[in-house]
Design an enzyme around this catalytic site. Sequence first.
Site, short mmCIF file in Angstrom:
data_model
loop_
_atom_site.label_atom_id
_atom_site.label_comp_id
_atom_site.label_asym_id
_atom_site.label_seq_id
_atom_site.Cartn_x
_atom_site.Cartn_y
_atom_site.Cartn_z
N LYS A 164 94.20 -83.61 78.15
CA LYS A 164 93.65 -83.68 79.68
C LYS A 164 94.39 -83.70 80.87
CE LYS A 164 89.32 -86.28 78.24
NZ LYS A 164 88.21 -87.34 78.63
N ALA A 221 90.50 -99.25 83.27
CA ALA A 221 91.31 -98.48 84.26
C ALA A 221 92.02 -96.94 83.47
CB ALA A 221 92.53 -99.16 84.93
N ALA A 268 88.66 -92.63 81.30
CA ALA A 268 87.00 -92.72 81.79
C ALA A 268 86.82 -93.31 83.12
CB ALA A 268 86.27 -93.39 80.65
P1 NDP Z 1 92.01 -94.89 77.65
O1 NDP Z 1 92.74 -95.31 76.36
O2 NDP Z 1 92.47 -94.12 78.68
O3 NDP Z 1 91.72 -96.28 78.34
C1 NDP Z 1 91.11 -97.50 77.72
C2 NDP Z 1 90.64 -98.84 78.43
O4 NDP Z 1 90.20 -99.64 77.67
C3 NDP Z 1 91.83 -99.33 79.14
O5 NDP Z 1 91.50 -99.62 80.45
C4 NDP Z 1 92.28 -100.49 78.25
O6 NDP Z 1 92.88 -101.40 79.09
C5 NDP Z 1 91.11 -100.83 77.96
N1 NDP Z 1 91.08 -101.59 76.81
C6 NDP Z 1 90.87 -101.23 75.43
N2 NDP Z 1 90.85 -102.33 74.48
C7 NDP Z 1 90.89 -103.20 75.26
C8 NDP Z 1 90.66 -104.61 74.97
N3 NDP Z 1 90.69 -105.23 73.70
N4 NDP Z 1 90.68 -105.71 75.85
C9 NDP Z 1 90.55 -105.26 77.38
N5 NDP Z 1 90.72 -103.87 77.49
C10 NDP Z 1 90.85 -102.86 76.70
O7 NDP Z 1 90.50 -94.32 77.19
P2 NDP Z 1 89.49 -93.78 77.91
O8 NDP Z 1 89.07 -94.28 79.25
O9 NDP Z 1 89.76 -92.20 77.84
O10 NDP Z 1 88.13 -93.91 76.92
C11 NDP Z 1 87.59 -95.21 77.02
C12 NDP Z 1 86.19 -95.25 76.32
O11 NDP Z 1 85.44 -94.47 77.21
C13 NDP Z 1 86.53 -94.74 74.87
O12 NDP Z 1 85.79 -95.46 73.94
C14 NDP Z 1 85.46 -93.24 75.09
O13 NDP Z 1 84.54 -93.54 73.89
C15 NDP Z 1 84.68 -93.61 76.21
N6 NDP Z 1 84.07 -92.27 76.64
C16 NDP Z 1 82.99 -92.00 76.91
C17 NDP Z 1 82.38 -90.88 76.93
C18 NDP Z 1 80.84 -90.50 77.33
O14 NDP Z 1 80.63 -89.44 77.40
N7 NDP Z 1 79.87 -91.49 76.97
C19 NDP Z 1 83.39 -89.72 77.78
C20 NDP Z 1 84.86 -90.28 77.91
C21 NDP Z 1 85.08 -91.51 77.29
P3 NDP Z 1 94.45 -101.41 79.24
O15 NDP Z 1 94.74 -100.53 80.63
O16 NDP Z 1 94.77 -102.85 79.58
O17 NDP Z 1 95.23 -100.89 78.21
#
Ligand code: NDP
Length: 285
Positions: free
Chosen positions: A73, A133, A136
């Site tokens: 991306k 953060a 998405a």
């Molecule tokens: P990233 O890996 O960039 O970010 C993941 C986020 O989730 C971070 O903020 C991370 O926190 C947090 N996180 C993950 N696990 C935990 C946990 N156990 N406890 C607390 N915080 C947690 O992923 P994306 O942002 O790209 O994607 C996130 C979700 O969005 C995915 O599951 C994806 O399926 C969904 N999505 C859905 C779309 C749709 O069209 N419906 C489109 C794009 C994404 P930290 O910063 O602390 O690691």
Amino acid sequence: MSEEHNFLHHITGSFAQPAAENPTVEMVEAAYRHHGLHYRYLNTEVPPEKLADAVAGARAMNWAGFNCSIPHKVAVIEHLDGLGESASVIGAVNCAVRRDGQYIGENTDGKGFLKSLQEVVDPAGKKLVMFGAGGAARAIGVECALAGAAHITVVNRSADRGNELVTLLNDKTPVTAVLEAWDGDYTVPAGTDVVINATSIGLADAEAKLALDLNTLTAEMVVADVIPNPPRTQLIRDAEAKGCTVIDGLGMLVNQGITGIQYWTGETVDGNVMRARLEELFGAA
Ligand code: NDP
């Protein structure tokens, strides 16, 4: 339909490519079939070191555009000719669009989310709490801010990533954004209009719980989840039980697809057809 848009017209020979069932492909192709659009949507695995070649290939074959996902991306940007407004603020592209022979990077994730949100509430002037953060959350935060949201509280496990997003929102959009620590069950402040799960909590796990004090959710709030699979996450079920209006992650996925198809073909497709195909794959119950 102009033949210029049909990339199959431009190549000699055929692809012979193994293709596992892919929900986005199934969703987009369902719309193409339903509307008789003479396009194809293919899913291909591109390793990072081949990204430049893949974009050059799309150019060579005059594709109407393409989506790209993690890990491409951000890396794809240097291979494109320009960026749309929100993609440029977000700093990430999930959709490339051919315009006048140039490939322009757009970000349809946040636009897809915004569209599903606007179906139930206009975020202009509203107070949002957003968990997450990552990519998405960045896309959603920027689009909601550009749509006039008044205040966004970012709640994230990692303070560094949270701060980065809050700084981006405050510096590059008109919204006021703050970061709150996520220690134990988060108390949603009274007066919050929209609560968003933009973390990956709930993906492939219908029982996964977001650390949130459910007693602070009230019926006036809209609760949205980005998780498309399974669509009825624990958060969605809990929020429904509290009387909140809920938005599942299928809405975002479908609406980003509608926007992408609009960019590539100029046609506005029926989201119900796309959602129905996803529900068949993911199960709606
Ligand atoms: P990233 O890996 O960039 O970010 C993941 C986020 O989730 C971070 O903020 C991370 O926190 C947090 N996180 C993950 N696990 C935990 C946990 N156990 N406890 C607390 N915080 C947690 O992923 P994306 O942002 O790209 O994607 C996130 C979700 O969005 C995915 O599951 C994806 O399926 C969904 N999505 C859905 C779309 C749709 O069209 N419906 C489109 C794009 C994404 P930290 O910063 O602390 O690691």
